[in-house]
Motif scaffolding. Structure first.
Motif, short mmCIF file in Angstrom:
data_model
loop_
_atom_site.label_atom_id
_atom_site.label_comp_id
_atom_site.label_asym_id
_atom_site.label_seq_id
_atom_site.Cartn_x
_atom_site.Cartn_y
_atom_site.Cartn_z
N THR A 45 7.67 -6.47 8.64
CA THR A 45 8.03 -5.34 7.55
C THR A 45 8.89 -6.45 5.95
N GLY A 46 8.28 -5.27 5.22
CA GLY A 46 9.03 -6.47 3.99
C GLY A 46 10.33 -6.35 4.53
N GLY A 47 11.24 -5.93 5.09
CA GLY A 47 12.69 -6.31 4.66
C GLY A 47 12.90 -5.39 6.50
N VAL A 48 14.35 -6.57 7.34
CA VAL A 48 14.84 -6.45 8.16
C VAL A 48 16.48 -5.88 7.93
N ILE A 49 17.34 -4.70 8.13
CA ILE A 49 17.99 -4.44 7.76
C ILE A 49 19.56 -4.79 8.92
N VAL A 50 20.26 -5.92 9.55
CA VAL A 50 20.66 -6.31 10.73
C VAL A 50 22.40 -5.64 9.93
N GLY A 51 22.22 -5.11 11.48
CA GLY A 51 23.67 -4.35 11.53
C GLY A 51 23.32 -2.45 10.80
N GLY A 52 22.50 -2.28 10.52
CA GLY A 52 22.71 -1.01 9.55
C GLY A 52 20.70 -0.74 10.04
N THR A 53 20.47 0.18 9.59
CA THR A 53 18.79 1.17 10.08
C THR A 53 18.26 1.03 9.07
N ILE A 103 19.74 -0.99 -1.75
CA ILE A 103 20.39 -0.93 -2.83
C ILE A 103 18.75 -1.02 -4.26
N GLY A 104 19.17 -1.53 -5.14
CA GLY A 104 19.34 -1.34 -6.41
C GLY A 104 18.53 -2.39 -5.85
N CYS A 105 19.03 -4.05 -6.30
CA CYS A 105 19.13 -5.01 -6.53
C CYS A 105 17.91 -5.77 -5.63
N MET A 106 18.04 -4.88 -4.23
CA MET A 106 17.35 -6.58 -2.73
C MET A 106 15.79 -6.21 -3.65
N PRO A 107 14.66 -7.09 -3.10
CA PRO A 107 13.46 -7.15 -3.30
C PRO A 107 13.00 -6.10 -2.24
N GLY A 111 12.99 -3.96 -7.11
CA GLY A 111 13.99 -4.12 -7.03
C GLY A 111 14.10 -5.00 -8.28
N PRO A 112 14.99 -4.56 -9.55
CA PRO A 112 14.31 -4.76 -10.64
C PRO A 112 14.13 -6.26 -11.35
N ARG A 113 15.03 -7.56 -10.82
CA ARG A 113 14.29 -8.61 -10.97
C ARG A 113 12.67 -8.93 -10.49
#
Ligand code: NAD
Length: 474
Positions: A427-435, A440-444, A457-459
């Motif tokens: 996947t594009g992201g994996v959240i550890v300790g969460g679903t 949040i806005g800043c994360m890729p 994500g702005p940057r």
């Protein structure tokens, strides 16, 4: 007493353009007419794009000014949070606290984009070649030009912010077409940006439908970059129509979360309930599939059922409402059909499995199988399935058995399990300790497989919406 229904024109270089072609916008809870939006013609689309191009090429909009405008817009949004939230309650059916959260979250994206505009740095390096090693090479980040932003209904302010703010921070002009079901909040955001001092040609607002206005936008070579969030079907269409022009496609998902053996069943169930049912499940990273270790499966399922039963379904304006209507009755009917199809195929519905109008009750399913739509397709409604597993490998295989790959979650404190899952989940992201439903806005942020192309994500969005130019000084 008669109430006047407001109508929202196009904004072409700050000029309000009435087209005479009105599209109705309903209040999604009451069903009453809430507003009209003017639908752009093909000529309006073409003029807006030309105006954006002209402004971007001729009107100065340097970094100090971008910073000022974006910061000011964020400040105005925060100061008008209640009013903006109420618009989303009406046109999107969002419950009030989620709508308010969306306003502040969106304002932060403007602040972060303003800050990132000050970090549009290049690199300088020497050329490691005999005879050239005293020469210099450097890079510049330059605007791509005109960004076409096409957005969905489910986060009608936040997902517009994720496109408009970084595009402007990068020095681009934007032509925006929001979802036809939720165009008013996007219009208000454009007004706020103009009030904040944005040079008017840098933002064009086009009301209208995807099949017309959207198609005219993707056919117009005046747009240099498309930033799209929405369904896979439309994402594929945009990619096909835009040839070599660049695109960012944030598409759908049937996101999964693993609840590992060491997780606390009650806390995990609370997190999964929140992740599965907020915004009536109309979230691209909504928790749709849960894989739970067999040793805690029964306790977890019982807790999730109690959590789902706590959620009151109803009027999004009432404080105690947990789930408002879906965006349209048609969508609610589809979701209910998918639930019934699963139940006929042997799934057990522990809660919900009930629809009235556009409302679908939060539905927890077990005993599902991979050929059911509620498992293999994007439900985009308040439905979640729970399946036991015995080894982590098996859970990871379940997560990866999907055409999508946006985000996944693993609830564990076991470092080895977390590391293994983060490496192996596609996947594009994996959240550890969460679903899976964490952003949040800043994360890729963005997907692999059918979930899309590119990162927001702005940057990261600014990087994508600017060209890297190489300058060699010989
Ligand atoms: P949609 O694809 O139906 O519409 C999105 C936008 O595309 C709308 O503005 C629509 O008018 C426009 N559009 C439709 N047809 C078009 C065409 N032929 N050419 C150009 N534009 C066209 O999506 P939706 O129903 O509004 O939103 C739900 C979808 O969005 C879900 O699949 C969800 O997963 C996805 N989504 C993804 C993310 C993410 O970040 N990955 C976030 C939110 C929503």
């Amino acid at each position: 007493m008669t109430t006047t229904i407001p109508d929202y024109p196009l904004l072409i270089s700050g000029e309000k353009v009435s087209t005479g072609q009105l599209l109705p916008v309903q209040d999604k809870f009451t069903g009453e007419l809430y507003a009209h939006v003017h639908q752009a013609s093909k000529e309006d689309v073409s003029r807006a794009i030309q105006e954006a191009k002209r402004a971007q090429a001729t009107v100065p909009f340097g970094i100090p000014q971008r910073y000022e405008v974006l910061m000011k817009a964020a400040q105005i949004m925060r100061s008008r949070a209640e009013e903006l939230a109420d618009i989303m309650v009406a046109e999107a059916g969002k419950i009030k606290r989620e709508a308010l959260f969306e306003v502040y979250w969106s304002a932060d994206i403007f602040t972060e984009s303003a800050e990132e505009s000050r970090r549009l740095h290049g690199e300088t390096f020497s050329l490691p070649v005999p005879g050239l090693d005293q020469k210099t090479c450097y890079t510049l980040r330059q605007p791509v030009g005109v960004v076409g932003a096409i957005t969905p209904f489910n986060f009608p302010l936040n997902l517009v912010a994720h496109k408009v703010a970084p595009a402007l921070a990068g020095g681009n002009a934007v032509v925006l077409k929001p979802a036809e079901k939720t165009p008013v909040i996007a219009y208000k955001l454009c007004e706020i940006l103009l009030e904040a001092g944005l040079p008017a040609g840098y933002l064009q607002y086009l009301g209208g439908e995807g099949a017309t206005v959207g198609e005219w936008m993707i056919a117009d070579p005046g747009i240099d970059y498309y930033s799209f969030t929405g369904s896979v079907k439309v994402g594929k269409r945009i990619k096909e129509a835009t040839g070599l022009r660049r695109v960012s496609l944030e598409l759908g998902s049937n996101s999964a979360t693993i609840v590992h053996s060491d997780a606390d069943p009650a806390a995990a169930a609370a997190a999964c309930s929140q992740g599965a049912f907020s915004n009536a499940g109309q979230v691209c990273i909504s928790v749709q599939r849960i894989y739970v270790h067999e040793t805690i499966y029964d306790r977890f399922l019982a807790e999730l059922i109690s959590q789902a039963e706590l959620l009151k379904v109803g009027d999004p304006r009432q404080e105690d409402t947990g789930i408002g209507p879906m965006i349209a009755e048609k969508e609610a009917i589809r979701v209910q059909e998918w639930i019934e199809e699963a139940v006929q195929g042997g799934a057990v519905a522990h809660t919900g499995n009930k629809r009235e109008g556009a409302h679908v009750w939060p539905t927890v399913l077990s005993n599902v199988s991979p050929e059911m739509k509620v498992v293999n397709s994007e439900v985009f409604g308040p439905v979640v399935s729970v399946t036991p597993y015995s080894t982590l490998d098996e859970a990871i295989d379940h997560v990866n058995r999907s055409d999508y790959g946006l985000q996944a979650g693993i609830l564990t404190n076991d470092l080895q399990a977390a590391m293994q899952a983060s490496r192996r989940i596609r996947t594009g992201g994996v959240i550890v300790g969460g679903t899976s439903a964490f952003r949040i806005g800043c994360m890729p942020y963005g997907g692999v497989k059918n979930s899309g192309i590119g990162r927001e994500g702005p940057r990261y969005a600014i990087e994508e919406m600017t060209d890297l130019k190489t300058v060699v000084l010989l």
